[in-house]
Design a protein around this motif. Structure first.
Motif, PDB file in Angstrom:
ATOM      1  N   GLU A  36      -6.804   2.159 -17.746  1.00 51.37           N
ATOM      2  CA  GLU A  36      -6.965   3.034 -19.084  1.00 51.37           C
ATOM      3  C   GLU A  36      -7.309   2.269 -20.314  1.00 51.37           C
ATOM      4  N   PRO A  37      -8.363   3.074 -20.652  1.00 50.74           N
ATOM      5  CA  PRO A  37      -9.318   2.318 -21.921  1.00 50.74           C
ATOM      6  C   PRO A  37      -8.320   2.213 -23.243  1.00 50.74           C
ATOM      7  N   GLY A  38      -7.387   3.100 -23.546  1.00 52.17           N
ATOM      8  CA  GLY A  38      -6.846   3.099 -24.688  1.00 52.17           C
ATOM      9  C   GLY A  38      -7.721   3.499 -25.821  1.00 52.17           C
ATOM     10  N   GLN A  39      -7.470   2.704 -26.750  1.00 51.66           N
ATOM     11  CA  GLN A  39      -8.235   3.081 -28.247  1.00 51.66           C
ATOM     12  C   GLN A  39      -9.811   2.291 -27.893  1.00 51.66           C
ATOM     13  N   TRP A  40      -9.975   1.467 -26.886  1.00 53.23           N
ATOM     14  CA  TRP A  40     -11.172   0.684 -26.802  1.00 53.23           C
ATOM     15  C   TRP A  40     -12.361   1.361 -26.282  1.00 53.23           C
ATOM     16  N   PHE A  41     -13.382   1.771 -27.014  1.00 57.25           N
ATOM     17  CA  PHE A  41     -14.580   2.611 -26.369  1.00 57.25           C
ATOM     18  C   PHE A  41     -15.796   1.642 -26.624  1.00 57.25           C
ATOM     19  N   CYS A  60     -15.959  -3.643 -17.868  1.00 50.86           N
ATOM     20  CA  CYS A  60     -16.226  -5.074 -17.735  1.00 50.86           C
ATOM     21  C   CYS A  60     -17.432  -5.550 -17.323  1.00 50.86           C
ATOM     22  N   GLU A  61     -18.546  -4.344 -16.894  1.00 49.20           N
ATOM     23  CA  GLU A  61     -19.989  -4.675 -16.591  1.00 49.20           C
ATOM     24  C   GLU A  61     -20.475  -5.143 -17.730  1.00 49.20           C
ATOM     25  N   THR A  62     -19.967  -4.825 -19.108  1.00 50.29           N
ATOM     26  CA  THR A  62     -20.977  -5.147 -20.314  1.00 50.29           C
ATOM     27  C   THR A  62     -20.246  -5.796 -21.261  1.00 50.29           C
ATOM     28  N   ARG A  63     -18.997  -6.116 -21.007  1.00 44.96           N
ATOM     29  CA  ARG A  63     -17.948  -6.846 -21.913  1.00 44.96           C
ATOM     30  C   ARG A  63     -17.295  -7.852 -21.453  1.00 44.96           C
ATOM     31  N   THR A  64     -17.042  -8.949 -22.099  1.00 45.87           N
ATOM     32  CA  THR A  64     -16.296  -9.951 -21.345  1.00 45.87           C
ATOM     33  C   THR A  64     -14.741  -9.938 -21.430  1.00 45.87           C
ATOM     34  N   ILE A  65     -14.070 -10.693 -20.637  1.00 47.20           N
ATOM     35  CA  ILE A  65     -12.787 -10.601 -20.829  1.00 47.20           C
ATOM     36  C   ILE A  65     -12.175 -11.234 -22.196  1.00 47.20           C
ATOM     37  N   GLY A  66     -12.739 -12.252 -22.803  1.00 43.89           N
ATOM     38  CA  GLY A  66     -12.493 -12.337 -24.059  1.00 43.89           C
ATOM     39  C   GLY A  66     -12.501 -11.465 -25.238  1.00 43.89           C
ATOM     40  N   GLU A  67     -13.582 -10.569 -25.084  1.00 46.33           N
ATOM     41  CA  GLU A  67     -13.690  -9.548 -25.941  1.00 46.33           C
ATOM     42  C   GLU A  67     -12.726  -8.368 -25.992  1.00 46.33           C
ATOM     43  N   MET A  68     -12.514  -8.223 -24.667  1.00 48.81           N
ATOM     44  CA  MET A  68     -11.235  -7.064 -24.343  1.00 48.81           C
ATOM     45  C   MET A  68      -9.885  -7.765 -24.792  1.00 48.81           C
ATOM     46  N   LEU A  69      -9.670  -8.974 -24.507  1.00 48.91           N
ATOM     47  CA  LEU A  69      -8.433  -9.477 -25.012  1.00 48.91           C
ATOM     48  C   LEU A  69      -8.097  -9.677 -26.500  1.00 48.91           C
ATOM     49  N   ALA A  70      -9.238 -10.006 -27.182  1.00 47.38           N
ATOM     50  CA  ALA A  70      -9.373 -10.032 -28.651  1.00 47.38           C
ATOM     51  C   ALA A  70      -8.948  -8.574 -29.175  1.00 47.38           C
ATOM     52  N   PHE A  71      -9.422  -7.550 -28.677  1.00 49.96           N
ATOM     53  CA  PHE A  71      -9.074  -6.322 -29.007  1.00 49.96           C
ATOM     54  C   PHE A  71      -7.753  -5.854 -28.931  1.00 49.96           C
ATOM     55  N   HIS A  72      -7.148  -6.298 -27.780  1.00 51.56           N
ATOM     56  CA  HIS A  72      -5.967  -6.039 -27.281  1.00 51.56           C
ATOM     57  C   HIS A  72      -4.893  -6.897 -28.168  1.00 51.56           C
TER      58      HIS A  72
END
Length: 289
Positions: free
Chosen positions: A284-289, A109-121
Motif C-alpha cells: 500500500e502506498p498510503g499518502q506517499w506518491f 523502490c526503483e527510484t526512491r531509497t529506503i531512507g527516503e521512504m522511512l523519512a516520510f513514514h
C-alpha cells in the motif's frame, strides 16, 4: 569484516550502528545469500549485517560491503534473540530483518531509497511498517529442485485474505488496527504448515526504542507497533518476496513428494518490480506518491 559472534561485533564495530537504516539478514542455508545482500545494499541501507555459519560462502564483491557475524539462525529463537540484542544498542534507528532468498520491495523502490521512504513514514508518526511475505517459487521443480529460481520466479496473484486478530486479554474481541493475513503457499499447502506459522504478515521494518522486544511470532511487545495503519488514514506497507516457504516445502520429507509443481491457475511470473505488487494489492502506498 568477519566477527566471531554478535558480542564480538558490538565490541569492534558498534559505531556501524550509529547511522541507519540497518538491515539484518539471517542465512538459514546457502540459497541466494549474495543476491539478497546486494538487493538490500542497492536499496540504500547504511549497514547490512549477515548472520550465518562459518561454512557458508560469500561472493568476493559482497564481502567488503557487509558485516558477517558467525551465527546459527536455525537454533530456537535465534532470530528474535539477535534482533532484540541489536534493538538494545540502537535506540531511534530504523531496523529491518529478513532471511536469505528474501527481497524487500516497497512502493516506488526503483527510484526512491529506503531512507527516503522511512523519512516520510516517520513524519506520519509511524514507527513500524507492516510487511507481507509474498511467496515466490520456481516454475519448474525438475530444473530447480530447491524451488529457487530468480529467472523463472512465480507468485500467486490471488488467494490472499485477512482475519480479525483476537485479543485474549479482552475476551477475544478483535484488536484495533491489527489483522492476521494469509495466502500464498502457506494457504495452499496448509496441511503441511503448523497453524501458528501460516500467517504471512511480519513487522520487519521498525524503529528501535528502549524496552522494545520482537517476539517469535514476528510481532512486538508494543501493540501499536503491530498495527497496519494509524487511526486517521492508511499508511505505507511493504512486501518481502520470499522463496523461504517454497524451499521448506521441498526440503521437508513430509511434503516434498506431494508437490510436483507449485504452479496453479493463479500463478503469474514475478516481474521484480514494485508496480506489480501495488497492482495486485500486496502493498500500500498510503499518502506517499
Amino acid at each position: 569484516m568477519h566477527y566471531n559472534s554478535l558480542t564480538d561485533f558490538f565490541l569492534k564495530s558498534r559505531s556501524v550502528l550509529n547511522k541507519g537504516p540497518i538491515a539484518m539478514v539471517f542465512a538459514e542455508d546457502e540459497a541466494e545469500i549474495d543476491t539478497s545482500l546486494r538487493h538490500l545494499l542497492n536499496s540504500g541501507f547504511m549497514a547490512v549485517l549477515v548472520f550465518m555459519p562459518d561454512e557458508f560462502a560469500l561472493a568476493e564483491d559482497v564481502i567488503p560491503m557487509v558485516h558477517r557475524i558467525t551465527y546459527n539462525p536455525l537454533e530456537q529463537d535465534a532470530l528474535s534473540t539477535a534482533v532484540n540484542q541489536v534493538i538494545d544498542v540502537t535506540p531511534n534507528q530504523w531496523l529491518f530483518y529478513c532471511y536469505n532468498a528474501e527481497y524487500l520491495f516497497y512502493p516506488f523502490c526503483e527510484t526512491r531509497t529506503i531512507g527516503e521512504m522511512l523519512a516520510f513514514h516517520t513524519e506520519e508518526r509511524r514507527f513500524s511498517m507492516l510487511t507481507y511475505v509474498v511467496d515466490l517459487y520456481a516454475d519448474n521443480l525438475q530444473r530447480h529442485p530447491n524451488a529457487v529460481s530468480l529467472d523463472t520466479a512465480h507468485l500467486d496473484k490471488s488467494g490472499y485474505y485477512a482475519l480479525a486478530r483476537p485479543d485474549p486479554g479482552n475476551h477475544n474481541h478483535p484488536k484495533e488496527r491489527q489483522l492476521d493475513f494469509y495466502g500464498g503457499l502457506r494457504w495452499r499447502y496448509e496441511e503441511h504448515i503448523p497453524a501458528k506459522r501460516r500467517k504471512i504478515d511480519r513487522i520487519s521494518l521498525f524503529r528501535a526504542k528502549p524496552g522494545l522486544k520482537l517476539r517469535e511470532d514476528h510481532s512486538f511487545n508494543d501493540e501499536e507497533y503491530n498495527t497496519y495503519a494509524c487511526p486517521w488514514h492508511n499508511n505505507l506497507t511493504a512486501a518481502i518476496c520470499s522463496f523461504r516457504t517454497a524451499k521448506a516445502l521441498k526440503r521437508n520429507p513430509g511434503s516434498t513428494y506431494d508437490i510436483d509443481s507449485f504452479r496453479w491457475h493463479n500463478s503469474t511470473p514475478f516481474e521484480w518490480h514494485s508496480r506489480q505488487l501495488l497492482d495486485l494489492g500486496l502493498m500500500e502506498p498510503g499518502q506517499w506518491f
